[in-house]
Design a protein around this motif. Structure first.
Motif, short mmCIF file in Angstrom:
data_model
loop_
_atom_site.label_atom_id
_atom_site.label_comp_id
_atom_site.label_asym_id
_atom_site.label_seq_id
_atom_site.Cartn_x
_atom_site.Cartn_y
_atom_site.Cartn_z
N ILE A 189 -45.35 42.83 -34.36
CA ILE A 189 -46.03 42.11 -33.29
C ILE A 189 -45.31 42.29 -31.96
N LEU A 190 -43.98 42.23 -31.97
CA LEU A 190 -43.22 42.40 -30.74
C LEU A 190 -43.37 43.82 -30.18
N LEU A 191 -43.38 44.81 -31.06
CA LEU A 191 -43.56 46.20 -30.60
C LEU A 191 -44.96 46.41 -30.03
N LEU A 192 -45.96 45.78 -30.66
CA LEU A 192 -47.31 45.84 -30.13
C LEU A 192 -47.37 45.22 -28.74
N ALA A 193 -46.73 44.07 -28.56
CA ALA A 193 -46.70 43.42 -27.25
C ALA A 193 -46.00 44.29 -26.21
N LEU A 233 -56.07 40.93 -28.67
CA LEU A 233 -55.18 39.95 -29.29
C LEU A 233 -55.97 38.95 -30.14
N VAL A 234 -57.15 38.57 -29.65
CA VAL A 234 -58.01 37.68 -30.44
C VAL A 234 -58.44 38.37 -31.73
N ALA A 235 -58.78 39.67 -31.61
CA ALA A 235 -59.18 40.43 -32.80
C ALA A 235 -58.03 40.50 -33.80
N VAL A 236 -56.81 40.74 -33.30
CA VAL A 236 -55.64 40.79 -34.18
C VAL A 236 -55.46 39.46 -34.91
N MET A 275 -58.96 50.48 -27.09
CA MET A 275 -57.72 49.72 -27.21
C MET A 275 -57.90 48.55 -28.17
N VAL A 276 -59.04 47.88 -28.09
CA VAL A 276 -59.32 46.77 -29.00
C VAL A 276 -59.34 47.27 -30.45
N VAL A 322 -58.16 42.18 -19.56
CA VAL A 322 -59.26 41.49 -20.24
C VAL A 322 -59.41 41.99 -21.68
N PHE A 323 -59.43 43.31 -21.84
CA PHE A 323 -59.62 43.85 -23.19
C PHE A 323 -58.35 43.71 -24.03
#
Length: 453
Positions: free
Chosen positions: A89-93, A133-136, A424-425, A127-128
């Protein structure tokens, strides 16, 4: 009523089981926990009754010897509690953050370009990114295992959507099969690569036993091969070379991971033959464009103009130095700096240090994701992670290597960082799938040993 049936329905046992399950947050485990404890209690109750106790006394004694229900429940929770891969999660951020910085640089670098000056790179990326993040988060809490039973149906749906995109999709940047919904552009073939990995991960079956007849083995082999070849043919018909490469790479990883090397070999031969026929007899600017790019990479002298992007990319990287030419610096000689050439531009503007940071961040993310596979006991989950990691790895590796001139430029963007909205989503959702699989790695795995005094 037998002693065993009486014990199952005994109110005291039900109350004990309710208290044990209360601390266990993995609700999927509750039925198994109740069944295991019930079986253990029944065995002990029968022993106590055989020693002369009444049923009521035996039930109470067996439950008492189990110990505190809260403590037993906490033990089960520790073994089966959901897990979170925080490093992933941190690497994704981190990568999303780098992508936002890149978009700010894009807006500065292209502010005088009438065609893209009002594109709102940063705003759309933000925005996307939130949508991603919501999708994750949603996917993280969804039980991926429920999809396996519907793999064949999902496969059919994805195939139908691919066909619809071929027939009704629009063409963007020379590539067809896009759906446009309002301001959102969806690259159907690229999105389908992840979906095919998830569906095919659930459709791969163990090899036929040695006792099976030769005809049964051949029939199963042909049936499976046909299922794998259909998406490849659809990719060639579109045609979308980057998506085709991702699909071939992902399915190859799935088949080899499952130990089906004969099926993989036949699949590669079939895809190579189909691709060869497409290149020989296909028509259209896209086929000619891709062919020229590949030939120019193999023999640059044969068509210098077709390889100019790679030459300019190398020129920009060599001139960057450790810290680059400055945030948002312009480079009129480098095209597509917001998509295919984003990695080159970030090195050009922010230096080799930024290039190394991106490379290390992606490498760490992929290595960490690959490490998830070794911690899983569910074969279906393992195959899903293998397929998703392969798709991400090929995108990342190909984009970086093509920017430094080691691979031909084919239109594969850098995941998460380049200017993309829906794509990206999708990439973020794919990482969400890995997190969902990891979350359940200890569910339906080992159980704490039941002990009674």
């Amino acid at each position: 009523m037998s002693v065993r049936k009486a014990a199952i329905h005994h109110q005291l046992i039900d109350e004990f089981l309710d208290q044990v399950c209360k601390p266990v947050k993995a609700k999927e485990m509750h039925p198994d926990i109740r069944q295991e404890i019930t079986a253990h209690l029944e065995e002990r109750i029968e022993e106590l009754i055989s020693e002369g106790m009444t049923e009521e006394e035996a039930v109470r004694m067996a439950i008492a010897r189990m110990g505190s229900p809260e403590e037993v429940g906490r033990q089960f929770h520790q073994v089966h509690k959901p897990r979170t891969e925080w490093t992933l999660i941190l690497l994704l951020a981190l990568l999303i953050g780098i992508g936002l910085v890149a978009m700010l640089a894009m807006q500065t670098a292209l502010e005088d370009n009438d065609r893209v000056s009002n594109a709102g790179f940063f705003e759309k990326k933000a925005v996307f990114g939130i949508i991603g993040l919501v999708a994750v988060a949603v996917i993280y809490f969804v039980d991926y295992r429920k999809l396996q039973a519907y793999s064949s149906y999902l496969y059919f749906i994805v195939v139908m959507v691919m066909l619809l995109a071929k027939l009704e999709g629009v063409t963007i940047s020379g590539s067809g099969s896009w759906f446009v919904v309002g301001a959102v552009s969806i690259n159907v073939p690229m999105t389908a690569t992840y979906l095919f990995m998830i569906t095919l991960a659930g459709m791969i079956r163990p090899r036929e036993p040695k006792s099976s007849s030769f005809l049964i083995k051949i029939r199963t082999f042909i049936k499976e091969l046909f299922v794998y070849l259909i998406p490849g043919w659809l990719y060639l018909l579109n045609p979308t070379l980057p998506a085709f490469m991702l699909y071939v790479s992902g399915l190859s990883a799935l088949l080899l991971f499952a130990g089906k090397w004969r099926t993989w070999l036949a699949y590669i031969v079939g895809m190579a033959a189909a691709a060869g026929l497409m290149l020989l007899y296909g028509t259209g600017a896209r086929i000619e464009y891709v062919t020229n790019r590949l030939l120019a990479y193999v023999d640059p002298a044969s068509n210098p103009d077709a390889n100019f992007m790679a030459a300019r990319s190398l020129e920009a990287i060599r001139s960057a130095g450790l810290w680059g030419h400055g945030f948002g610096v312009k480079n009129d000689r480098l095209g597509y700096i917001y998509s295919d050439m984003i990695y080159t531009y970030l090195i050009y503007s922010l230096g080799w240090a930024m290039g190394l940071l991106i490379a290390f961040a992606f490498a760490a993310l992929l290595i960490r994701a690959a490490g998830v596979v070794s911690k899983l006991s569910d074969p279906y989950g393992k195959r899903i992670v293998v397929g998703v990691i392969t798709i991400l790895s090929v995108q990342f590796g190909w984009n970086m290597l093509m920017c430094v001139g080691l691979l031909p430029i084919t239109g594969i963007s850098l995941p998460l960082i380049g200017y993309s909205t829906f794509s990206m989503v999708v990439d973020m959702a794919a990482i969400g799938v890995i997190l969902s699989v990891y979350r359940r790695k200890d569910i339906f795995a080992s159980r704490p040993t039941m002990q009674s005094e």
